[in-house]
Design a protein around this motif. Structure first.
Motif, PDB file in Angstrom:
ATOM      1  N   SER A  59      16.355  64.619  31.697  1.00  0.00           N
ATOM      2  CA  SER A  59      14.989  65.144  31.715  1.00  0.00           C
ATOM      3  C   SER A  59      14.987  66.515  32.361  1.00  0.00           C
ATOM      4  CB  SER A  59      14.068  64.239  32.532  1.00  0.00           C
ATOM      5  OG  SER A  59      14.010  62.957  31.997  1.00  0.00           O
ATOM      6  N   LEU A  60      14.122  67.375  31.867  1.00  0.00           N
ATOM      7  CA  LEU A  60      13.927  68.677  32.493  1.00  0.00           C
ATOM      8  C   LEU A  60      12.708  68.599  33.401  1.00  0.00           C
ATOM      9  CD1 LEU A  60      14.410  71.156  29.508  1.00  0.00           C
ATOM     10  CD2 LEU A  60      15.997  70.689  31.362  1.00  0.00           C
ATOM     11  N   LEU A  61      12.808  69.204  34.572  1.00  0.00           N
ATOM     12  CA  LEU A  61      11.685  69.241  35.498  1.00  0.00           C
ATOM     13  C   LEU A  61      11.660  70.603  36.170  1.00  0.00           C
ATOM     14  CD1 LEU A  61      10.416  66.487  37.730  1.00  0.00           C
ATOM     15  CD2 LEU A  61      10.724  68.739  38.721  1.00  0.00           C
ATOM     16  N   ASP A  62      10.490  71.199  36.172  1.00  0.00           N
ATOM     17  CA  ASP A  62      10.289  72.496  36.801  1.00  0.00           C
ATOM     18  C   ASP A  62       9.394  72.307  38.020  1.00  0.00           C
ATOM     19  OD1 ASP A  62       9.755  75.082  37.536  1.00  0.00           O
ATOM     20  OD2 ASP A  62       9.064  75.730  35.569  1.00  0.00           O
ATOM     21  N   PRO A  63       9.911  72.537  39.239  1.00  0.00           N
ATOM     22  CA  PRO A  63       9.074  72.369  40.416  1.00  0.00           C
ATOM     23  C   PRO A  63       7.904  73.345  40.458  1.00  0.00           C
ATOM     24  CG  PRO A  63      11.279  73.106  41.027  1.00  0.00           C
ATOM     25  CD  PRO A  63      11.274  72.892  39.561  1.00  0.00           C
ATOM     26  N   TYR A  68       0.245  67.965  37.058  1.00  0.00           N
ATOM     27  CA  TYR A  68       0.467  66.858  37.989  1.00  0.00           C
ATOM     28  C   TYR A  68       1.661  66.002  37.579  1.00  0.00           C
ATOM     29  CZ  TYR A  68      -4.028  67.877  40.121  1.00  0.00           C
ATOM     30  OH  TYR A  68      -5.060  68.485  40.764  1.00  0.00           O
ATOM     31  N   ASN A  69       2.008  66.002  36.297  1.00  0.00           N
ATOM     32  CA  ASN A  69       3.125  65.204  35.790  1.00  0.00           C
ATOM     33  C   ASN A  69       4.407  66.023  35.652  1.00  0.00           C
ATOM     34  OD1 ASN A  69       1.631  62.842  35.514  1.00  0.00           O
ATOM     35  ND2 ASN A  69       0.876  63.477  33.514  1.00  0.00           N
ATOM     36  N   TYR A  70       4.387  67.273  36.044  1.00  0.00           N
ATOM     37  CA  TYR A  70       5.545  68.155  35.895  1.00  0.00           C
ATOM     38  C   TYR A  70       6.045  68.173  34.454  1.00  0.00           C
ATOM     39  CZ  TYR A  70       5.655  68.280  40.959  1.00  0.00           C
ATOM     40  OH  TYR A  70       5.316  68.450  42.267  1.00  0.00           O
ATOM     41  N   ASP A  71       5.131  68.155  33.511  1.00  0.00           N
ATOM     42  CA  ASP A  71       5.531  68.108  32.104  1.00  0.00           C
ATOM     43  C   ASP A  71       5.459  69.473  31.428  1.00  0.00           C
ATOM     44  OD1 ASP A  71       2.797  68.248  32.147  1.00  0.00           O
ATOM     45  OD2 ASP A  71       2.467  66.648  30.696  1.00  0.00           O
ATOM     46  N   THR A  72       5.425  70.543  32.213  1.00  0.00           N
ATOM     47  CA  THR A  72       5.483  71.889  31.655  1.00  0.00           C
ATOM     48  C   THR A  72       6.623  72.644  32.328  1.00  0.00           C
ATOM     49  OG1 THR A  72       3.957  72.822  33.292  1.00  0.00           O
ATOM     50  CG2 THR A  72       2.986  71.938  31.257  1.00  0.00           C
ATOM     51  N   GLU A  77      14.351  78.896  35.499  1.00  0.00           N
ATOM     52  CA  GLU A  77      15.210  78.049  36.324  1.00  0.00           C
ATOM     53  C   GLU A  77      14.514  76.714  36.546  1.00  0.00           C
ATOM     54  OE1 GLU A  77      16.552  79.960  39.873  1.00  0.00           O
ATOM     55  OE2 GLU A  77      18.081  81.053  38.762  1.00  0.00           O
ATOM     56  N   VAL A  78      15.099  75.688  35.963  1.00  0.00           N
ATOM     57  CA  VAL A  78      14.541  74.335  36.036  1.00  0.00           C
ATOM     58  C   VAL A  78      15.657  73.390  36.458  1.00  0.00           C
ATOM     59  CG1 VAL A  78      12.800  74.824  34.276  1.00  0.00           C
ATOM     60  CG2 VAL A  78      14.993  73.894  33.573  1.00  0.00           C
ATOM     61  N   PHE A  79      15.317  72.137  36.651  1.00  0.00           N
ATOM     62  CA  PHE A  79      16.314  71.135  36.999  1.00  0.00           C
ATOM     63  C   PHE A  79      16.490  70.162  35.853  1.00  0.00           C
ATOM     64  CE2 PHE A  79      14.981  72.500  41.205  1.00  0.00           C
ATOM     65  CZ  PHE A  79      16.189  72.585  41.871  1.00  0.00           C
ATOM     66  N   VAL A  80      17.744  69.782  35.617  1.00  0.00           N
ATOM     67  CA  VAL A  80      18.040  68.666  34.734  1.00  0.00           C
ATOM     68  C   VAL A  80      18.273  67.468  35.639  1.00  0.00           C
ATOM     69  CG1 VAL A  80      19.626  67.679  33.044  1.00  0.00           C
ATOM     70  CG2 VAL A  80      19.112  70.107  32.977  1.00  0.00           C
ATOM     71  N   TYR A  81      17.523  66.406  35.425  1.00  0.00           N
ATOM     72  CA  TYR A  81      17.702  65.140  36.149  1.00  0.00           C
ATOM     73  C   TYR A  81      18.319  64.145  35.188  1.00  0.00           C
ATOM     74  CZ  TYR A  81      14.736  66.444  40.100  1.00  0.00           C
ATOM     75  OH  TYR A  81      14.214  67.034  41.220  1.00  0.00           O
ATOM     76  N   TRP A  82      19.197  63.293  35.692  1.00  0.00           N
ATOM     77  CA  TRP A  82      19.741  62.220  34.875  1.00  0.00           C
ATOM     78  C   TRP A  82      20.212  61.078  35.759  1.00  0.00           C
ATOM     79  CZ3 TRP A  82      22.531  66.544  36.039  1.00  0.00           C
ATOM     80  CH2 TRP A  82      23.829  66.388  36.502  1.00  0.00           C
ATOM     81  N   VAL A  83      20.370  59.942  35.141  1.00  0.00           N
ATOM     82  CA  VAL A  83      20.867  58.746  35.817  1.00  0.00           C
ATOM     83  C   VAL A  83      22.341  58.604  35.480  1.00  0.00           C
ATOM     84  CG1 VAL A  83      20.731  56.218  35.896  1.00  0.00           C
ATOM     85  CG2 VAL A  83      18.633  57.590  35.792  1.00  0.00           C
ATOM     86  N   LEU A 100      20.902  58.827  40.852  1.00  0.00           N
ATOM     87  CA  LEU A 100      20.058  59.845  40.240  1.00  0.00           C
ATOM     88  C   LEU A 100      20.633  61.204  40.628  1.00  0.00           C
ATOM     89  CD1 LEU A 100      17.496  60.590  38.664  1.00  0.00           C
ATOM     90  CD2 LEU A 100      16.274  60.592  40.853  1.00  0.00           C
ATOM     91  N   TRP A 101      20.894  62.024  39.621  1.00  0.00           N
ATOM     92  CA  TRP A 101      21.487  63.334  39.833  1.00  0.00           C
ATOM     93  C   TRP A 101      20.535  64.417  39.359  1.00  0.00           C
ATOM     94  CZ3 TRP A 101      26.310  64.481  41.882  1.00  0.00           C
ATOM     95  CH2 TRP A 101      27.120  63.383  42.162  1.00  0.00           C
ATOM     96  N   ARG A 102      20.686  65.590  39.931  1.00  0.00           N
ATOM     97  CA  ARG A 102      19.957  66.751  39.434  1.00  0.00           C
ATOM     98  C   ARG A 102      20.819  67.982  39.587  1.00  0.00           C
ATOM     99  NH1 ARG A 102      15.399  69.083  43.598  1.00  0.00           N
ATOM    100  NH2 ARG A 102      16.912  69.795  45.119  1.00  0.00           N
ATOM    101  N   GLN A 103      20.604  68.927  38.708  1.00  0.00           N
ATOM    102  CA  GLN A 103      21.313  70.198  38.781  1.00  0.00           C
ATOM    103  C   GLN A 103      20.401  71.285  38.253  1.00  0.00           C
ATOM    104  OE1 GLN A 103      25.304  70.255  37.327  1.00  0.00           O
ATOM    105  NE2 GLN A 103      25.343  72.472  37.184  1.00  0.00           N
ATOM    106  N   LYS A 104      20.383  72.410  38.954  1.00  0.00           N
ATOM    107  CA  LYS A 104      19.577  73.541  38.507  1.00  0.00           C
ATOM    108  C   LYS A 104      20.265  74.207  37.326  1.00  0.00           C
ATOM    109  CE  LYS A 104      17.360  76.086  41.454  1.00  0.00           C
ATOM    110  NZ  LYS A 104      16.974  77.072  42.488  1.00  0.00           N
ATOM    111  N   VAL A 105      19.484  74.521  36.313  1.00  0.00           N
ATOM    112  CA  VAL A 105      19.995  75.222  35.141  1.00  0.00           C
ATOM    113  C   VAL A 105      19.036  76.357  34.808  1.00  0.00           C
ATOM    114  CG1 VAL A 105      21.181  73.218  34.166  1.00  0.00           C
ATOM    115  CG2 VAL A 105      18.824  73.681  33.505  1.00  0.00           C
ATOM    116  N   ARG A 106      19.535  77.275  34.066  1.00  0.00           N
ATOM    117  CA  ARG A 106      18.715  78.395  33.597  1.00  0.00           C
ATOM    118  C   ARG A 106      18.608  78.303  32.089  1.00  0.00           C
ATOM    119  NH1 ARG A 106      17.188  83.048  35.843  1.00  0.00           N
ATOM    120  NH2 ARG A 106      16.709  84.776  34.471  1.00  0.00           N
TER     121      ARG A 106
END
Length: 117
Positions: A59-63, A68-72, A77-83, A100-106
Motif C-alpha cells: 500500500s502507498l501512504l503519504d503522511p 482522514y483515510n490517507y487515501d491521497t 515522497e511517500v511510504f510503501v507499507y507491506w506485510v 509490518l514494514w515500510r520504506q520511503k520511496v519517491r
C-alpha cells in the motif's frame, strides 16, 4: 496530478514472480489502467525467511495527505507499507507470524503519466 493509483506486484523480465512492487494509474477509477510500473529499490523480503520470499498487501501512504483515510498522494515522497510473513519456527510464534514494514520511496510523475519512476 489527478490520477487514481493502485499498488501491487510488478513482475519484471529476468526476475522471479512477485519480486517487485509496482504502481498503476488511471484517469478514472474504472480505468483503463496503465501497465504496472516497478517501484525499484525495495527489498520485499527483508527478513530472508523461507518459504516467505515476498511481501504481502503493498500500500502507498503519504503522511502529507489531507484525507482522514490517507487515501491521497500529495507529494512525491511517500511510504510503501507491506506485510512480511515470517517463518513461525524461526521467530518462535505459536501461530501466524507477520511483520509490518515500510520504506520511503519517491514516485515522480514526469510531464506524461506514463513516465513513472
Amino acid at each position: 496530478i489527478d490520477l487514481f493509483v493502485m499498488t501491487g506486484y510488478c513482475d519484471m523480465p529476468g526476475s522471479a514472480p512477485h519480486e517487485h512492487f509496482g504502481v498503476s494509474y488511471a484517469n478514472e477509477p474504472w480505468g483503463p489502467w496503465s501497465a504496472m510500473k516497478p517501484i525499484t529499490g525495495i527489498d520485499i523480503n527483508p527478513t530472508k525467511d523461507t518459504p516467505f520470499v515476498h511481501g504481502l498487501y503493498p500500500s502507498l501512504l503519504d503522511p502529507n495527505s489531507l484525507s482522514y483515510n490517507y487515501d491521497t498522494l500529495e507529494s512525491e515522497e511517500v511510504f510503501v507499507y507491506w506485510v512480511q510473513a515470517r517463518n513461525k519456527a524461526i521467530v518462535h510464534a505459536p501461530d501466524m507470524a507477520r511483520d509490518l514494514w515500510r520504506q520511503k520511496v519517491r514516485i515522480s510523475w514526469a510531464s506524461q503519466p506514463e513516465d513513472v519512476v
